[in-house]
Design a protein around this motif. Structure first.
Motif, PDB file in Angstrom:
ATOM      1  N   ARG A  94       0.854  -1.195   0.000  1.00  0.00           N
ATOM      2  CA  ARG A  94       0.000   0.000   0.000  1.00  0.00           C
ATOM      3  C   ARG A  94       0.888   1.243   0.000  1.00  0.00           C
ATOM      4  O   ARG A  94       1.642   1.466   0.940  1.00  0.00           O
ATOM      5  N   LEU A  95       0.756   2.044  -1.048  1.00  0.00           N
ATOM      6  CA  LEU A  95       1.606   3.207  -1.228  1.00  0.00           C
ATOM      7  C   LEU A  95       0.785   4.487  -1.120  1.00  0.00           C
ATOM      8  O   LEU A  95      -0.333   4.560  -1.634  1.00  0.00           O
ATOM      9  N   ALA A  96       1.351   5.489  -0.468  1.00  0.00           N
ATOM     10  CA  ALA A  96       0.738   6.815  -0.409  1.00  0.00           C
ATOM     11  C   ALA A  96       1.784   7.819  -0.882  1.00  0.00           C
ATOM     12  O   ALA A  96       2.952   7.718  -0.512  1.00  0.00           O
ATOM     13  N   THR A  97       1.371   8.785  -1.693  1.00  0.00           N
ATOM     14  CA  THR A  97       2.356   9.671  -2.305  1.00  0.00           C
ATOM     15  C   THR A  97       1.847  11.089  -2.485  1.00  0.00           C
ATOM     16  O   THR A  97       0.646  11.327  -2.584  1.00  0.00           O
ATOM     17  N   MET A  98       2.778  12.026  -2.508  1.00  0.00           N
ATOM     18  CA  MET A  98       2.487  13.376  -2.955  1.00  0.00           C
ATOM     19  C   MET A  98       2.161  13.323  -4.450  1.00  0.00           C
ATOM     20  O   MET A  98       2.624  12.422  -5.146  1.00  0.00           O
ATOM     21  N   PRO A  99       1.367  14.263  -4.960  1.00  0.00           N
ATOM     22  CA  PRO A  99       0.896  14.182  -6.350  1.00  0.00           C
ATOM     23  C   PRO A  99       1.994  14.059  -7.398  1.00  0.00           C
ATOM     24  O   PRO A  99       1.845  13.315  -8.369  1.00  0.00           O
ATOM     25  N   ALA A 100       3.094  14.754  -7.226  1.00  0.00           N
ATOM     26  CA  ALA A 100       4.110  14.810  -8.279  1.00  0.00           C
ATOM     27  C   ALA A 100       4.733  13.463  -8.590  1.00  0.00           C
ATOM     28  O   ALA A 100       5.247  13.249  -9.688  1.00  0.00           O
ATOM     29  N   LYS A 126      -2.027  11.955  -1.365  1.00  0.00           N
ATOM     30  CA  LYS A 126      -2.373  12.765  -0.189  1.00  0.00           C
ATOM     31  C   LYS A 126      -1.253  13.749   0.126  1.00  0.00           C
ATOM     32  O   LYS A 126      -0.183  13.705  -0.478  1.00  0.00           O
ATOM     33  N   GLY A 127      -1.503  14.617   1.111  1.00  0.00           N
ATOM     34  CA  GLY A 127      -0.479  15.508   1.621  1.00  0.00           C
ATOM     35  C   GLY A 127       0.439  14.770   2.577  1.00  0.00           C
ATOM     36  O   GLY A 127       0.102  13.691   3.093  1.00  0.00           O
ATOM     37  N   SER A 128       1.611  15.349   2.860  1.00  0.00           N
ATOM     38  CA  SER A 128       2.640  14.661   3.641  1.00  0.00           C
ATOM     39  C   SER A 128       2.187  14.296   5.053  1.00  0.00           C
ATOM     40  O   SER A 128       2.414  13.171   5.514  1.00  0.00           O
ATOM     41  N   LYS A 129       1.561  15.224   5.762  1.00  0.00           N
ATOM     42  CA  LYS A 129       1.158  14.937   7.137  1.00  0.00           C
ATOM     43  C   LYS A 129       0.093  13.843   7.185  1.00  0.00           C
ATOM     44  O   LYS A 129       0.097  12.997   8.086  1.00  0.00           O
ATOM     45  N   ASN A 222      -7.309  19.390  -3.774  1.00  0.00           N
ATOM     46  CA  ASN A 222      -6.430  18.223  -3.674  1.00  0.00           C
ATOM     47  C   ASN A 222      -6.317  17.528  -5.038  1.00  0.00           C
ATOM     48  O   ASN A 222      -5.877  16.389  -5.119  1.00  0.00           O
ATOM     49  N   ASN A 223      -6.704  18.234  -6.092  1.00  0.00           N
ATOM     50  CA  ASN A 223      -6.595  17.739  -7.462  1.00  0.00           C
ATOM     51  C   ASN A 223      -5.427  18.451  -8.149  1.00  0.00           C
ATOM     52  O   ASN A 223      -5.527  19.616  -8.532  1.00  0.00           O
ATOM     53  N   GLY A 224      -4.307  17.718  -8.303  1.00  0.00           N
ATOM     54  CA  GLY A 224      -3.139  18.316  -8.914  1.00  0.00           C
ATOM     55  C   GLY A 224      -3.381  18.779 -10.337  1.00  0.00           C
ATOM     56  O   GLY A 224      -2.817  19.775 -10.794  1.00  0.00           O
ATOM     57  N   GLY A 225      -4.258  18.071 -11.070  1.00  0.00           N
ATOM     58  CA  GLY A 225      -4.559  18.446 -12.447  1.00  0.00           C
ATOM     59  C   GLY A 225      -5.225  19.811 -12.547  1.00  0.00           C
ATOM     60  O   GLY A 225      -4.995  20.552 -13.512  1.00  0.00           O
TER      61      GLY A 225
END
Length: 303
Positions: A94-100, A126-129, A222-225
């Protein structure tokens, strides 16, 4: 020519800096410089041109450096496969990541799925925190986050840094500001901002507001696009990690310019992978090694 020289050439070409390459390789700048000079003498041509702006491939060295990069990539793949050949990779990661980093993750996952069919993946953005919180509560196994200096030591968690950077203002290349290297606080306050919902972006805006006054926010998301669309259409500027900028695909990155803010001091931000010390699996280290490998030879560093 030896493998170390090959590695040094590839890293210097990637970051265009002897000092930064030496830091990434955990050796002295002198050792990198001497190894490359020795190789240049052996080959009978200059691979790099050194200047106060950095270290850049020469015209005659470019094609050789490209081949060296391909050779170094193959050598590293052999090493990684040899290290993990006897391990059985299966189950869910299970991976969680910043958008980039989503594009880079998809690439690594595709490679690993073809090599290890028993390994399944789940990804969240998601965001880092929020990612750190998910790791602590066993809602994610590995998270790619950005941490300022003051938050590097997280109790019960291990952090493996990939890159060190900072937050900057990103403006579209069509903007009159794109010709600048930095902005004054007043110029920043005159722009509309499209902001990604990230705790550190929020902290950046709050600290800027405390020092210089409020900025004009077009929207937060929270939508990088959506942020990228606002930038491409010239509707707004944004705040982002310079790491995120380097991670963007070529055409999009070419349409953006990153700028500092004059007189605004901030903590350096470290980007990398974080996981729980109590739940580490062999697949974690393997995945991180492959991610670093792909980032180095085919991701944000190759500008």
């Amino acid at each position: 020519m030896n493998i170390d020289q090959l590695s040094y050439v590839v890293e210097v070409a990637r970051v265009n800096s002897l000092a930064e390459a030496a830091g990434n390789l955990h050796i002295t700048q002198s050792a990198v410089s001497q190894a490359i000079t020795s190789l240049e003498h052996e080959l009978g041509l200059k691979l790099f041109k050194r200047s106060r702006l950095g270290t850049f491939p020469t015209a005659e060295g470019q094609s050789l450096i490209k081949k060296m990069t391909e050779a170094a990539k193959m050598i590293q793949e052999i090493r990684l496969e040899a290290e993990h050949r006897t391990q059985v990779m299966n189950g869910e990661l299970r991976l969680a990541t910043m958008p980039a980093e989503m594009a880079a993750l998809v690439k690594v996952i595709s490679l690993l799925r073809s090599e290890h069919p028993g390994l399944q993946f789940e990804i969240s953005e998601k965001g880092s925190k929020e990612i750190i919180n998910d790791i602590r509560h066993d809602l994610a196994d590995l998270g790619f986050v950005g941490l300022p200096e003051s938050m590097l030591h997280q109790e019960g968690l291990t952090f493996d840094a990939v890159y060190t950077g900072k937050l900057m203002i990103a403006v579209p290349r069509i903007s009159p500001l794109a010709a600048r290297k930095s902005l004054t606080p007043e110029e920043v306050r005159g722009q509309w901002f499209a902001l990604y919902k990230d705790d550190y972006v929020d902290a950046y805006i709050k600290e800027f507001t405390r020092q210089f006054g409020p900025v004009r926010v077009l929207f937060k998301t929270n939508n990088g696009g959506a942020v990228q669309s606002a930038l491409q259409e010239g509707l707004a500027v944004t705040v982002g990690h310079d790491y995120s900028f380097y991670s963007l695909g070529g055409p999009l990155r070419d349409n953006l310019v990153m700028l500092d803010v004059e007189g605004f001091v901030q903590e350096r931000v470290h980007f990398g992978w974080i996981w729980s010390e109590s739940r580490k699996r062999p697949a974690y280290r393997y995945f991180i090694d492959r991610f670093k490998h792909e980032s180095r030879f085919g991701g944000w560093g190759n500008q």
